[in-house]
Design a protein around this motif. Structure first.
Motif, PDB file in Angstrom:
ATOM      1  N   LEU A   4       0.955  -1.139   0.255  1.00 43.90           N
ATOM      2  CA  LEU A   4      -0.088  -0.130  -0.151  1.00 43.90           C
ATOM      3  C   LEU A   4       0.970   1.323  -0.036  1.00 43.90           C
ATOM      4  CD1 LEU A   4      -2.820   1.290   0.081  1.00 43.90           C
ATOM      5  CD2 LEU A   4      -2.594   0.981   2.591  1.00 43.90           C
ATOM      6  N   LEU A   5       1.780   0.980   0.665  1.00 43.27           N
ATOM      7  CA  LEU A   5       2.893   2.427   0.651  1.00 43.27           C
ATOM      8  C   LEU A   5       3.449   2.419  -0.694  1.00 43.27           C
ATOM      9  CD1 LEU A   5       4.283   4.601   2.465  1.00 43.27           C
ATOM     10  CD2 LEU A   5       5.908   2.826   2.876  1.00 43.27           C
ATOM     11  N   ASN A   6       3.895   1.500  -1.119  1.00 46.54           N
ATOM     12  CA  ASN A   6       4.400   1.665  -2.511  1.00 46.54           C
ATOM     13  C   ASN A   6       3.607   2.279  -3.697  1.00 46.54           C
ATOM     14  OD1 ASN A   6       6.952   0.596  -1.711  1.00 46.54           O
ATOM     15  ND2 ASN A   6       6.612  -1.452  -2.312  1.00 46.54           N
ATOM     16  N   ILE A   7       2.478   1.662  -3.351  1.00 49.94           N
ATOM     17  CA  ILE A   7       1.365   2.219  -4.526  1.00 49.94           C
ATOM     18  C   ILE A   7       1.032   3.712  -4.342  1.00 49.94           C
ATOM     19  CG2 ILE A   7      -1.266   2.055  -4.992  1.00 49.94           C
ATOM     20  CD1 ILE A   7      -1.130  -1.003  -4.349  1.00 49.94           C
ATOM     21  N   GLY A   8       0.896   4.076  -2.928  1.00 49.36           N
ATOM     22  CA  GLY A   8       0.633   5.646  -2.595  1.00 49.36           C
ATOM     23  C   GLY A   8       1.852   6.407  -3.089  1.00 49.36           C
ATOM     24  N   THR A   9       3.312   5.906  -2.895  1.00 50.03           N
ATOM     25  CA  THR A   9       4.388   6.423  -3.422  1.00 50.03           C
ATOM     26  C   THR A   9       4.429   6.741  -4.881  1.00 50.03           C
ATOM     27  OG1 THR A   9       5.722   5.730  -1.242  1.00 50.03           O
ATOM     28  CG2 THR A   9       6.852   6.699  -3.244  1.00 50.03           C
ATOM     29  N   SER A  10       4.366   5.643  -5.800  1.00 46.89           N
ATOM     30  CA  SER A  10       4.105   6.003  -6.887  1.00 46.89           C
ATOM     31  C   SER A  10       3.067   6.758  -7.436  1.00 46.89           C
ATOM     32  CB  SER A  10       3.965   4.235  -7.766  1.00 46.89           C
ATOM     33  OG  SER A  10       2.479   3.735  -7.340  1.00 46.89           O
ATOM     34  N   ALA A  11       1.917   6.854  -6.690  1.00 46.69           N
ATOM     35  CA  ALA A  11       0.916   7.566  -7.171  1.00 46.69           C
ATOM     36  C   ALA A  11       1.371   9.055  -7.063  1.00 46.69           C
ATOM     37  CB  ALA A  11      -0.244   7.356  -6.631  1.00 46.69           C
ATOM     38  N   LEU A  12       1.854   9.486  -5.718  1.00 48.67           N
ATOM     39  CA  LEU A  12       2.480  10.690  -5.464  1.00 48.67           C
ATOM     40  C   LEU A  12       3.434  11.402  -6.540  1.00 48.67           C
ATOM     41  CD1 LEU A  12       2.746  10.856  -1.641  1.00 48.67           C
ATOM     42  CD2 LEU A  12       1.460  12.090  -3.101  1.00 48.67           C
ATOM     43  N   LEU A  13       4.541  10.289  -6.926  1.00 45.98           N
ATOM     44  CA  LEU A  13       5.509  10.646  -7.678  1.00 45.98           C
ATOM     45  C   LEU A  13       5.025  10.982  -9.405  1.00 45.98           C
ATOM     46  CD1 LEU A  13       8.308   8.188  -6.815  1.00 45.98           C
ATOM     47  CD2 LEU A  13       8.323  10.523  -6.363  1.00 45.98           C
ATOM     48  N   GLN A 616      -3.581  14.532  -3.300  1.00 49.26           N
ATOM     49  CA  GLN A 616      -4.465  14.693  -1.914  1.00 49.26           C
ATOM     50  C   GLN A 616      -4.746  13.275  -1.698  1.00 49.26           C
ATOM     51  OE1 GLN A 616      -6.862  17.640  -2.205  1.00 49.26           O
ATOM     52  NE2 GLN A 616      -5.547  19.314  -1.550  1.00 49.26           N
ATOM     53  N   ALA A 617      -5.472  12.629  -2.589  1.00 48.95           N
ATOM     54  CA  ALA A 617      -5.950  11.090  -2.227  1.00 48.95           C
ATOM     55  C   ALA A 617      -4.788  10.094  -2.221  1.00 48.95           C
ATOM     56  CB  ALA A 617      -7.023  10.744  -3.238  1.00 48.95           C
ATOM     57  N   ALA A 618      -3.643  10.441  -3.097  1.00 46.95           N
ATOM     58  CA  ALA A 618      -2.640   9.428  -2.952  1.00 46.95           C
ATOM     59  C   ALA A 618      -1.858   9.789  -1.455  1.00 46.95           C
ATOM     60  CB  ALA A 618      -1.649   9.793  -4.082  1.00 46.95           C
ATOM     61  N   ALA A 625      -1.748   3.782   5.129  1.00 46.24           N
ATOM     62  CA  ALA A 625      -0.403   2.651   4.954  1.00 46.24           C
ATOM     63  C   ALA A 625       0.289   2.909   6.398  1.00 46.24           C
ATOM     64  CB  ALA A 625       0.414   2.852   4.017  1.00 46.24           C
ATOM     65  N   ASP A 626       0.618   4.181   6.728  1.00 47.04           N
ATOM     66  CA  ASP A 626       1.447   4.381   7.910  1.00 47.04           C
ATOM     67  C   ASP A 626       0.562   4.092   9.240  1.00 47.04           C
ATOM     68  OD1 ASP A 626       3.597   5.719   9.170  1.00 47.04           O
ATOM     69  OD2 ASP A 626       2.018   7.098   9.809  1.00 47.04           O
ATOM     70  N   THR A 627      -0.893   4.535   9.127  1.00 55.55           N
ATOM     71  CA  THR A 627      -1.605   4.314  10.292  1.00 55.55           C
ATOM     72  C   THR A 627      -1.688   2.508  10.330  1.00 55.55           C
ATOM     73  OG1 THR A 627      -2.741   6.231   9.963  1.00 55.55           O
ATOM     74  CG2 THR A 627      -3.984   4.569  11.193  1.00 55.55           C
ATOM     75  N   VAL A 628      -1.847   1.892   9.208  1.00 54.23           N
ATOM     76  CA  VAL A 628      -1.985   0.388   9.520  1.00 54.23           C
ATOM     77  C   VAL A 628      -0.495  -0.226   9.983  1.00 54.23           C
ATOM     78  CG1 VAL A 628      -2.293  -1.667   8.207  1.00 54.23           C
ATOM     79  CG2 VAL A 628      -3.797   0.273   7.681  1.00 54.23           C
ATOM     80  N   PHE A 629       0.379   0.474   9.454  1.00 54.14           N
ATOM     81  CA  PHE A 629       1.548  -0.163   9.885  1.00 54.14           C
ATOM     82  C   PHE A 629       1.850   0.060  11.360  1.00 54.14           C
ATOM     83  CE2 PHE A 629       6.427   0.098   9.979  1.00 54.14           C
ATOM     84  CZ  PHE A 629       6.741  -1.375   9.381  1.00 54.14           C
TER      85      PHE A 629
END
Length: 638
Positions: A4-13, A616-618, A625-629
């Motif tokens: 989930l973190l990788n997906i969010g990071t790729s979306a942000l980039l 913003q959604a990403a 992801a951070d909260t879940v972790f």
């Protein structure tokens, strides 16, 4: 959580690049030639799991520009046409204004000259009227010379424009070749990703080049663009740019021609170059400008030849036959600077009514000569040494070498050389050198009228020519006139049918016989001994104003000039109309291109908001992801 973190990071980039690209579009909304760029997204390769494939995020597949090749080519083509017709219109209108200007035009000069000639005809013995006539003739010559000076100045300006434009073309070609290299290297370095800003810069350079000269582009597989001009001459091939060059015309050092650097200096490709400023300048010079100079020279040569011919048939106040009133004009002959033989070519004007205003090139191929009309392309061949074409007599002497050529301009320098020949008012031949009279003992009403000179070879007359009516002059019962003092008799004349008048030519003289003579009645022609009050030749000269002596006997002096003015006016109007039309079509082509390639601020604002919200959604995805972790860490904390 890591997924989930990788997906969010790729979306942000990815969305950050999209936001940057949108910002770039907005920043360049007013940049000429900028094409709107867009980000193409693609999913990252999914990971296989026991439950199926699990997505791993998003990536920027490419950043491409909105580009339509056909719309871009249409703009390029319209740019070339618009620039060309605009240049042609500006140059042609200058000649149009010049010819129509009453202060320098030829028409007022012709009117003033023949008005003064009429004054002399009304008072042939008056010196003041004769001086005014010479002044008006000098004024007419001055108008011809002034117009030709203006046209020659315009020719020099066009040559300078051609030289400057060629330099601009070479600079643009070099820039395009350099951009080709940068595009190919950048594309290779990024694994095939298009360098959008470099592509825009190259398109802009090609568009500017199209404004200078018509071009054709061919795309190479590696992304470089080849640029061709004329009928396929390569200007840019890959990373290499060829250069156009200017060189002096082999027949006229005041003119420049255009060739390709590296080829023979005599290889003129100007006739193949169309479109843009260069094509227009070459077209104007070879068409309107040269044609105007030749037509003006044709008129000058026609006036000089026909007026001199009639003037030589008259008699001046000193009892002498008239000489040349205007300076006799001869064709200009120029040898090519590349000639190696010893041949020379001379030319003279024969029948001025047959002159067309065209130039001629005569070339030797080692076996025979070819004479070519530069205007129509018509040619004739022969061994020489003499040719006659369109009222021009050409003579060749000496030994030519293969490849030798000469340019013959029958009237090209006519306006420049047109000048008054006589300086003494008394030398104007207003009188006729011969006169006629009827015998004092005549019983009939025989008449001899309209006496004129056709050939001065037999003048002055060795003695009087006497015509005596004889009812049996040509045989029993066949009446006519016996002739004494000249060859050519007897002259058939039947009072029953010819009393209304018949035209007769005798010994270089023309006249009309009329009336009803009686046997033994005489008519005589003798030398004119006192021409101070005689205006017959002045009247004949005045009749030349409206006589159709030029262009195959279809045009008078004023008709010829009016035709020239009309031709230039039509060319100017056509060029102006074409320039307006092409300008409108260019704006339409630009609008059509910009509707695809241009930046639309409303659309970019919508994209900016959309990408911002996605960003913003990403970010929220990363937060989750951070909260879940953290929850997982807290659950496993000991």
């Amino acid at each position: 959580m890591a997924d989930l973190l990788n997906i969010g990071t790729s979306a942000l980039l990815s969305l950050q690049r999209a936001l940057s690209t949108t910002g770039q579009n907005i920043a360049n909304v007013n940049t000429a030639g900028y094409s709107r760029q867009r980000v193409d997204f693609a999913t990252l390769p999914p990971e296989a799991t026991g439950a199926g494939f699990l997505g791993t995020g998003v990536k920027v597949d490419s950043i491409t520009r909105s580009y339509d090749q056909f719309l871009a080519q249409d703009v390029r083509s319209r740019s070339s046409s618009s620039a060309g017709f605009s240049t042609l219109s500006g140059l042609t209108s200058r000649i149009d204004n010049l010819l129509a200007d009453p202060s320098v035009g030829i028409a007022p000069g012709i009117e003033g000259f023949f008005g003064a000639l009429q004054d002399v005809a009304n008072n042939p013995g008056s010196i003041p009227e004769r001086k005014v006539l010479l002044g008006e003739a000098s004024e007419l010559a001055g108008r011809f010379q002034a117009l030709d000076t203006q046209l020659r100045s315009l020719n020099s300006e066009v040559s300078q424009r051609i030289t400057t434009t060629v330099k601009d073309i070479n600079a643009l070609a070099s820039n395009i070749a350099s951009l080709n290299e940068q595009v190919v290297r950048a594309t290779t370095a990024t694994g095939g990703q298009p360098p959008n800003d470099l592509l825009d810069a190259r398109d802009q350079a090609i568009n500017r080049l199209a404004e200078k000269v018509g071009v054709t582009t061919v795309m190479q597989e590696d992304g470089a663009v080849n640029v061709l001009v004329g009928n396929g001459q390569a200007l840019v091939v890959g990373f290499t740019a060829s250069e156009l060059q200017t060189f002096r015309d082999p027949f006229d050092a005041t003119r420049v021609n255009v060739g390709i650097a590296g080829l023979a200096s005599s290889t003129d490709i100007g006739r193949f170059l169309t479109g843009g400023e260069l094509g227009a300048a070459l077209s104007f010079r070879g068409g309107v400008l040269d044609s105007t100079r030749n037509e003006l020279g044709l008129l000058a040569a026609g006036i000089a030849a026909t007026f001199n011919e009639q003037h030589s048939r008259g008699m001046d106040l000193n009892g002498q036959l008239g000489g040349n009133f205007f300076r006799p004009l001869e064709p200009a002959v120029a040898a090519s600077s590349g000639n190696t033989g010893a041949a020379t070519v001379s030319a003279s004007l024969g029948d001025v009514s047959a002159l067309t205003g065209a130039d001629y090139r005569i070339s030797f191929d080692g076996a025979q000569w070819t004479l070519r009309n530069e205007q129509t392309g018509a040619s004739q061949t022969g061994a020489g040494p003499a040719f006659t074409v369109d009222g021009v007599d050409i003579a060749i002497s000496g030994t030519p070498a293969a490849g030798d050529s000469f340019l013959i301009q029958p009237v090209g320098e006519g306006a420049n050389l047109f000048a008054l020949e006589i300086t003494n008012a008394a030398d104007f031949a207003a009188a006729s050198p011969v006169r006629s009279s009827a015998g004092s003992a005549n019983l009939g009403d025989a008449s001899l009228s309209a006496l004129s000179v056709d050939d001065i070879a037999g003048l002055p007359l060795g003695g009087a020519i006497t015509l005596t009516f004889n009812p049996d002059a040509l045989g029993v019962g066949v009446p006519g006139y016996d002739v004494a003092g000249s060859a050519g008799g007897p002259i058939a004349y039947n009072p029953a049918t010819d009393s209304g008048g018949i035209a007769v030519t005798l010994g270089g003289l023309s006249f009309e016989l009329g009336g009803t003579p009686v046997a033994g009645d005489t008519l005589s022609i003798a030398n004119n001994t006192d021409g101070s009050g005689d205006n017959r030749n002045a009247l004949a000269l005045g009749a030349l104003q409206t006589a159709q002596t030029l262009e195959g006997g279809t045009a008078s002096y004023q008709d010829s000039y009016a035709g020239l003015v009309a031709d230039v006016a039509v060319s100017s109007r056509q060029a102006s109309a074409a320039a307006d039309a092409e300008s409108t079509l260019l704006q339409q082509a630009i609008s059509a291109r910009d509707s695809v390639q241009g930046v639309n601020l409303d659309e970019e604002a919508a994209d900016l908001l959309r990408f911002q919200q996605a960003y913003q959604a990403a970010a929220q995805v990363i937060s989750v992801a951070d909260t879940v972790f953290q929850t997982l860490l807290d659950a496993t904390r000991r």
